[in-house]
Motif scaffolding. Structure first.
Motif, PDB file in Angstrom:
ATOM      1  N   GLU A 508       0.827  -1.215   0.000  1.00 16.67           N
ATOM      2  CA  GLU A 508       0.000   0.000   0.000  1.00 16.67           C
ATOM      3  C   GLU A 508       0.859   1.261   0.000  1.00 16.67           C
ATOM      4  O   GLU A 508       0.497   2.268  -0.610  1.00 16.67           O
ATOM      5  CB  GLU A 508      -0.931   0.004   1.209  1.00 16.67           C
ATOM      6  N   LYS A 509       2.028   1.206   0.660  1.00 22.47           N
ATOM      7  CA  LYS A 509       2.935   2.354   0.673  1.00 22.47           C
ATOM      8  C   LYS A 509       3.572   2.562  -0.706  1.00 22.47           C
ATOM      9  O   LYS A 509       3.797   3.689  -1.142  1.00 22.47           O
ATOM     10  CB  LYS A 509       4.032   2.154   1.727  1.00 22.47           C
ATOM     11  N   VAL A 510       3.885   1.451  -1.378  1.00 21.35           N
ATOM     12  CA  VAL A 510       4.462   1.542  -2.717  1.00 21.35           C
ATOM     13  C   VAL A 510       3.463   2.191  -3.674  1.00 21.35           C
ATOM     14  O   VAL A 510       3.806   3.110  -4.429  1.00 21.35           O
ATOM     15  CB  VAL A 510       4.864   0.143  -3.237  1.00 21.35           C
ATOM     16  N   LEU A 511       2.196   1.723  -3.616  1.00 24.98           N
ATOM     17  CA  LEU A 511       1.172   2.281  -4.502  1.00 24.98           C
ATOM     18  C   LEU A 511       0.963   3.765  -4.236  1.00 24.98           C
ATOM     19  O   LEU A 511       0.902   4.574  -5.165  1.00 24.98           O
ATOM     20  CB  LEU A 511      -0.145   1.518  -4.321  1.00 24.98           C
ATOM     21  N   PHE A 512       0.891   4.144  -2.963  1.00 23.98           N
ATOM     22  CA  PHE A 512       0.746   5.555  -2.616  1.00 23.98           C
ATOM     23  C   PHE A 512       1.951   6.356  -3.099  1.00 23.98           C
ATOM     24  O   PHE A 512       1.827   7.464  -3.620  1.00 23.98           O
ATOM     25  CB  PHE A 512       0.571   5.708  -1.104  1.00 23.98           C
TER      26      PHE A 512
END
Length: 670
Positions: A508-512
């Protein structure tokens, strides 16, 4: 049923406010004033009331901004440091008084105190000794700046008199005008650029790594709020009087007011008299005096119900518009900037002011060499509020918004329903590339230590960074980095370690971190959990994306546009090859479906703020939804001690079951 127009405006406001929060609290480079920000926030709050089905616990209306610096140790606040609701009109102060009297069915008194314009601090004392000083941070945790605060002479290190065994006191760290002027004179003599205003200097000084340098800045501190379990008085004003005896610097201008007319007298007096004070002020805080009544009134998600901040109107002066230049942001948005004949406004020299967008330029009917009226929103950010057309020259050139990007020359585009023009060359426009790198490395995304804004820009200009995938090539370029100024083996090794550590960040951090338009932290979390892996997300149809909880058509289309671009697919392949997480960790998924389909609102005191957070995590781990406000879709209100009466009243009106912690735990244990 929410109209598409309302949905779009809510998403637009959330994106704008989140960016302004980042500019203000993280970058210390705000581009709009307090009043403009508050108007946008109020519009969002009202629209969210009209569309409760679009509730998002991470909406800017549910949060406060962050000033956390990773070079300091983070400390969780015992009591959250919430922001205050702001108003610029006396009618809203009157409405606050009316709301308060409806909630409080007994006699009470207000306290009016000056709102000093500095940086907030929370200091803990045990057995009369200063043990910790923490910045406001994001309201839940902040930076431990104890060593720096100890250099401020108005902060007592040891208390005197009859003080509580342990308590917390909050205050404002300030730079007096005299110290500010002396500091700028020294900088001018050294050939350095002067600082913009005392508030920014106070905030920046508190984050200096060298406490001896902090001591030279002659900061001041004024305290305004005492918290603890065993305090000697219920009255806020009475506690301040006692704190003064313990050794704290307390404003001598704080007053008790019984009626709204007395409050207005106080506001009118200080609107003029504040100009004679030795430190900056930007308003007045009005509080209910009784701490017991404060607890009974409770809090909204963003601010206490028992207090409000009245902001003074800004000083307005006229000056000449010399030129208009344009800046390009991370998302490609182009912002016009007015370059002005320098003027002294509210204590500082003003040379530039944001014009925000093309519509504002058109509405002002700006011409070069116009006499324009300038004021500071919140007395910090200069803005043009009017034009003296009577003095305009006959041959003055009208200001026309540019048609091509000032950085890369690409033709600008404007999406229907949006105010800003954008440069669509996101993979080739330098400011956008630098902005994407900064966003990717930020704390909310990949959290890469050692890659701050200045370092990223230096590496980009030297050709060491081109896009986010190139970050993971830096460990192989240590020799090229070491020849640059300010880099030594230890700092380069810390950078390499930070890059390696970022590979552990969840999907989720990568996508954000990819910086896809309209995809914030909450949306990224929902999307990654819905699809599980980057492959499934890349191939998701528009209909499948819209089917994800709280993902609207605008966000879904933005995702589809991103993954339809072959350059972005290649970038993702490079990041996967570098070792970044591209699928959801099963341990982060719900462990049961006992609460599936159920929405909970958690309110009140559960002993500690950490325990309240744990309960929210338990809801999600068992398949439920942890919401921030009560709506018709709420299934349960999980109530702790001293929950606000308004929330209980709303739950009872909607016939929503109210349960305590033990009842909740039985639900997930059964």
């Amino acid at each position: 049923m929410t109209s598409e127009k309302t949905r779009k405006r809510i998403l637009e406001l959330r994106e704008q406010l989140e960016q302004h929060n980042y500019n203000y609290y993280v970058l210390n480079q705000p581009i709009i004033g307090d009043e403009t920000f508050d108007h946008l926030m109020n519009e969002l709050i009202e629209l969210e009331k009209e569309a409760p089905e679009l509730n998002d616990p991470n909406s800017p209306s549910q949060r406060v901004g962050s000033d956390i610096n990773q070079q300091f140790t983070q400390v969780r606040h015992t009591y959250p440091m919430l922001s205050l609701s702001n108003t610029y009109s006396e009618s809203e102060v009157q409405e606050f008084d009316q709301r308060t009297r409806k909630l409080v069915d007994e006699p009470f008194t207000y306290v009016c105190e000056l709102k000093f314009d500095g940086t907030s601090i929370s200091v803990t004392y045990e057995n009369g000794q200063l043990v910790r000083a923490v910045t406001r941070g994001d309201g839940v945790q902040g930076d431990d700046v104890t060593a720096n605060v100890k250099t401020i002479r108005s902060v007592p290190l040891k208390l005197k008199g009859d003080f509580p065994e342990k308590f917390e006191i909050r205050g404002e760290v300030l730079m007096p005008f005299a110290s500010f002027e002396k500091l700028n004179e020294a900088r001018a003599e050294a050939g350095e650029a002067p600082f913009a205003n005392p508030r920014n200097v106070a905030s920046g000084t508190l984050k200096l790594q060298n406490s001896s340098e902090v001591a030279k800045r002659n900061l001041d501190a004024i305290f305004y709020y005492v918290l603890g379990d065993n305090l000697p008085s219920d009255g806020h004003l009475e506690l301040l009087e006692k704190a003064k005896k313990w050794g704290f610097k307390i404003s001598e201008h704080t007053r008790a007011c019984k009626t709204v007319d007395e409050i207005f007298d106080y506001l009118h007096y200080w609107d003029e008299e504040r100009k004679n004070l030795p430190v900056a002020t930007d308003g007045v805080v009005i509080k209910v005096n009784s701490r017991r009544i404060q607890e009974e009134m409770g809090y909204t998600a963003k601010s206490p119900r028992w207090a409000i901040a009245y902001k003074f109107k800004a000083e307005r002066l006229a000056t000449r518009l010399k030129a208009v230049t344009y800046q390009v942001g991370r998302t490609g948005a182009v912002t016009p900037v007015a370059n002005l004949e320098p003027i002294l406004l509210a204590g500082t020299i003003v040379k530039r002011a944001s014009l925000h967008n093309a519509d504002i330029i058109a509405n002002l009917d700006l011409h070069i060499d116009d006499q324009v009226y300038v004021e500071k929103g919140g007395e910090i950010i200069p803005k043009i509020v009017g034009v003296d057309t009577s003095s305009r020259k006959n041959d003055a050139a009208r200001v026309e918004f540019i048609t091509n990007c000032p950085e890369c020359g690409t033709e600008l585009k404007r999406t229907e329903g949006e105010a800003a023009y954008y440069c669509p060359n996101e993979n080739g426009c330098p400011p956008q590339l630098k902005g994407k790198l900064e966003h990717f490395c930020s704390r909310g995304a990949m959290d890469i230590e050692g890659l701050g804004k200045e370092t990223i820009r230096l590496f980009f200009d030297k050709g060491l960074l081109t896009d986010v995938a190139s970050i993971y090539d830096l460990p192989e370029k240590q020799g090229q980095i070491l020849v640059l100024d300010f880099f030594q083996e230890k700092s380069v090794q810390n950078l390499v370690n930070g890059i390696e550590k970022s590979k552990q960040q969840p999907f989720e951090k990568v996508l954000f971190g990819l910086g896809i338009r309209f995809i914030g932290e909450t949306a990224a979390k929902k999307i990654t959990r819905a699809f599980g892996s980057i492959e499934k997300l890349e191939d998701a149809t528009l209909e499948e994306l819209i089917a994800v909880d709280e993902i609207g058509e605008k966000m879904a289309q933005s995702l589809r546009n991103y993954f339809d671009d072959e350059k972005n697919r290649i970038l993702i392949q490079q990041l996967r090859k570098a070792g970044l997480t591209m699928e959801v960790d099963e341990d982060s998924l719900p462990t049961s479906e006992k609460l599936k389909g159920l929405t909970f609102v958690i309110s009140g005191n559960f002993g500690t703020s950490q325990r309240r957070k744990e309960l929210g995590e338990l809801v999600e781990q068992n398949g439920g939804k942890n919401a921030g406000s009560i709506t018709g879709k709420t299934d349960y209100l999980l109530a702790g001690d001293k929950m606000g009466p308004a929330k209980r009243e709303k739950a009872e009106k909607l016939k929503i079951p109210i349960i305590d912690e033990q009842e909740f735990l039985k639900m997930i244990e059964s």
